[in-house]
Design a protein around this motif. Structure first.
Motif, PDB file in Angstrom:
ATOM      1  N   ASP A  46     -81.161 103.969  52.082  1.00 52.70           N
ATOM      2  CA  ASP A  46     -80.131 103.684  51.075  1.00 52.70           C
ATOM      3  C   ASP A  46     -79.337 102.415  51.402  1.00 52.70           C
ATOM      4  N   MET A  47     -79.932 101.531  52.184  1.00 56.82           N
ATOM      5  CA  MET A  47     -79.255 100.306  52.607  1.00 56.82           C
ATOM      6  C   MET A  47     -78.980  99.396  51.410  1.00 56.82           C
ATOM      7  N   GLU A  48     -77.740  98.979  51.277  1.00 59.98           N
ATOM      8  CA  GLU A  48     -77.354  98.003  50.263  1.00 59.98           C
ATOM      9  C   GLU A  48     -76.751  96.815  51.001  1.00 59.98           C
ATOM     10  N   THR A  49     -77.545  95.766  51.153  1.00 59.13           N
ATOM     11  CA  THR A  49     -77.157  94.640  51.998  1.00 59.13           C
ATOM     12  C   THR A  49     -76.088  93.754  51.397  1.00 59.13           C
ATOM     13  N   GLY A  50     -75.994  93.720  50.074  1.00 60.46           N
ATOM     14  CA  GLY A  50     -75.081  92.781  49.436  1.00 60.46           C
ATOM     15  C   GLY A  50     -75.712  91.410  49.225  1.00 60.46           C
ATOM     16  N   SER A  96     -78.956  88.962  47.654  1.00 60.18           N
ATOM     17  CA  SER A  96     -79.890  88.981  46.532  1.00 60.18           C
ATOM     18  C   SER A  96     -81.192  89.612  47.030  1.00 60.18           C
ATOM     19  N   GLN A  97     -82.005  90.104  46.117  1.00 57.32           N
ATOM     20  CA  GLN A  97     -83.271  90.719  46.526  1.00 57.32           C
ATOM     21  C   GLN A  97     -84.141  89.738  47.304  1.00 57.32           C
ATOM     22  N   GLU A 138     -82.600  89.196  50.747  1.00 57.80           N
ATOM     23  CA  GLU A 138     -82.794  90.419  51.533  1.00 57.80           C
ATOM     24  C   GLU A 138     -84.204  90.468  52.104  1.00 57.80           C
ATOM     25  N   ASN A 187     -78.980  99.028  59.708  1.00 59.50           N
ATOM     26  CA  ASN A 187     -78.238  98.846  58.466  1.00 59.50           C
ATOM     27  C   ASN A 187     -77.738  97.406  58.443  1.00 59.50           C
ATOM     28  N   LEU A 214     -75.170  94.757  56.310  1.00 57.46           N
ATOM     29  CA  LEU A 214     -74.099  94.592  55.331  1.00 57.46           C
ATOM     30  C   LEU A 214     -73.777  93.115  55.224  1.00 57.46           C
ATOM     31  N   SER A 269     -71.335  89.990  52.994  1.00 57.57           N
ATOM     32  CA  SER A 269     -70.317  89.619  52.011  1.00 57.57           C
ATOM     33  C   SER A 269     -70.126  88.110  52.069  1.00 57.57           C
TER      34      SER A 269
END
Length: 173
Positions: A42-46, A48-49, A52, A79, A81, A83
């Motif tokens: 469920d990793m949401e890196t922040g 763009s695809q 990533e 994980n 993250l 920003s």
């Protein structure tokens, strides 16, 4: 004066390209116990695809070079993250000229900013023990970011970031 401007410009370029990395880890961890890894599902890196995928390719390549294997049931999870933020302008350099003579004086001073506020990217890597569900290693990076950079520049930048982050992994106790 040209010499001073050249130095100021070089400092500006150097400040734009730097990657700052901070590390933290659990000193009680035996890093030799870890050989397999995977990413949180469920990793949401922040990111763009595309960025990533670039980052994960660079990370996989680096970890596999260090002897770690990607596995379905890993010993640790990763994980990521990210920003972005606008940084404040850097300090400035003052260039002054003056003269004086018998009761008459004068001067000129010009402030030239070294670097301007630009977009910075913060990326954090968390390594979590799969059995204990406990964070055991973390790296946090800050670097310049250009949204309009070409794909090859983005790829190179992310590879340089991963190379710098993992130059000290695993840590030496």
């Amino acid at each position: 004066m040209r010499y001073l401007l050249s130095i100021a410009f070089c400092c500006f370029l150097a400040s734009c390209s730097s990657i700052k990395v901070n590390y933290d880890y659990d000193k009680g961890t035996d890093f030799s116990n870890y050989t397999t890894y995977n990413y949180f599902s469920d990793m949401e890196t922040g990111l763009s695809q595309l960025d990533e995928r670039r980052l994960i390719r660079a990370l996989d390549s680096t970890l596999q070079f260090k002897g770690y294997r990607l596995a379905e049931e890993p010993e640790f999870f990763i994980n990521i993250l990210s920003s972005e933020y606008q940084s404040a302008p850097n300090s400035s350099v003052g260039i002054g000229m003056g003269g004086g003579g018998r009761n008459v004086g004068g001067g000129v001073s010009v402030g030239l900013p070294i670097g301007n506020g630009g977009v910075q990217r913060h990326i954090q890597f968390d390594f979590v023990d799969a059995q204990r569900d406990a964070l055991f290693w973390q790296a946090s990076t800050e670097s310049g970011y250009r949204d309009n950079a070409s794909p090859s520049v983005r790829e190179d930048r992310l590879q340089a970031l991963v190379k710098k982050v993992f130059s000290k992994f695993p840590p030496e106790n």
